[in-house]
Design a protein around this motif. Structure first.
Motif, PDB file in Angstrom:
ATOM      1  N   ASN A  56     166.384  66.285  12.575  1.00 30.37           N
ATOM      2  CA  ASN A  56     165.564  67.490  12.507  1.00 30.37           C
ATOM      3  C   ASN A  56     165.706  68.238  13.826  1.00 30.37           C
ATOM      4  OD1 ASN A  56     164.546  66.883   9.929  1.00 30.37           O
ATOM      5  ND2 ASN A  56     162.969  65.572  10.799  1.00 30.37           N
ATOM      6  N   THR A  91     167.078  70.867   9.304  1.00 29.78           N
ATOM      7  CA  THR A  91     167.788  69.589   9.396  1.00 29.78           C
ATOM      8  C   THR A  91     169.270  69.892   9.542  1.00 29.78           C
ATOM      9  OG1 THR A  91     166.139  68.457   8.027  1.00 29.78           O
ATOM     10  CG2 THR A  91     168.294  67.409   8.248  1.00 29.78           C
ATOM     11  N   VAL A 120     165.055  61.984  11.293  1.00 31.50           N
ATOM     12  CA  VAL A 120     164.621  62.346   9.948  1.00 31.50           C
ATOM     13  C   VAL A 120     163.764  61.214   9.378  1.00 31.50           C
ATOM     14  CG1 VAL A 120     165.372  62.891   7.602  1.00 31.50           C
ATOM     15  CG2 VAL A 120     166.645  63.782   9.554  1.00 31.50           C
TER      16      VAL A 120
END
Length: 211
Positions: A56, A91, A120
């Motif tokens: 992310n 992302t 993530v």
């Protein structure tokens, strides 16, 4: 790593070091930093390509609500393209990469700039970078002109910062056969003594009414 516990027993503890897939840095370009000039930020990512991970990515330019425009540099076309604030959180697959953003702030102030890579699913911070930029209010010129065939000395007005409210002066020009009817900024006509909010360079021209 081996340790001895309180029972004099040797215990083996395995310490697992989390490999960081990428590191980020942020740099602010030199130059004018005011509310009319886009400010360039460069984010460099150095990746551990062997991990081949998605992470992310979140970028914040201080108070994002104070951003009036944001652009991203497209290295393929060599041009700047409009970018949304929402896309600053996404992302991405990490790689050695340089991203350039150009941001215009709507208000003066000091803004902290942060970039963060997180894992993530866990939101564990893998890498972060910070910087800051001080933005000043833009300064605008205000001029007065008499218009065609008018005579006289123009009223003076010092340069003012954005959103300053000024009072339009009394007319100092004359024009044979005409009477002064107001000041025009090219869009609207205002009476002398009216208040006017300055948001750009502006020239007021005297409006005349034939006698």
């Amino acid at each position: 790593k081996y340790i001895v516990n309180n029972k004099n027993e040797v215990v083996y503890i395995e310490i697992v070091r989390k490999e960081i897939p990428a590191h980020m840095t942020v740099a602010v370009a030199d130059g004018t930093h005011d509310t009319t000039t886009p400010i360039e930020f460069t984010f460099n990512t150095t990746a551990n390509d062997t991990l081949n991970k998605f992470v992310n990515r979140a970028i914040s330019f201080g108070d994002n609500s104070k951003i009036s425009a944001i652009e991203v540099y497209d290295a393929t076309t060599g041009s700047w393209k409009a970018f949304t604030k929402e896309a600053l959180v996404s992302t991405i697959k990490v790689s050695n990469n340089t991203e350039k953003f150009r941001v215009t702030f709507s208000e003066a102030g000091t803004y902290s700039v942060t970039a963060r890579l997180s894992e993530v699913g866990t939101n564990y911070t893998l890498s972060s970078a910070t910087g800051s930029v001080t933005v000043t209010a833009a300064s605008y010129t205000v001029l007065f002109k008499g218009g065609e065939n008018a005579e006289g000395v123009a009223p003076t007005q010092n340069a003012v910062v954005s959103k300053t409210v000024i009072t339009l002066p009394e007319n100092t020009f004359t024009k044979a056969g005409f009477v002064f009817a107001g000041w025009s900024d090219g869009k609207n006509t205002y009476n002398a003594g009216s208040e006017y909010t300055v948001t750009e360079n502006v020239t007021f021209t005297a409006v005349w009414k034939e006698l």
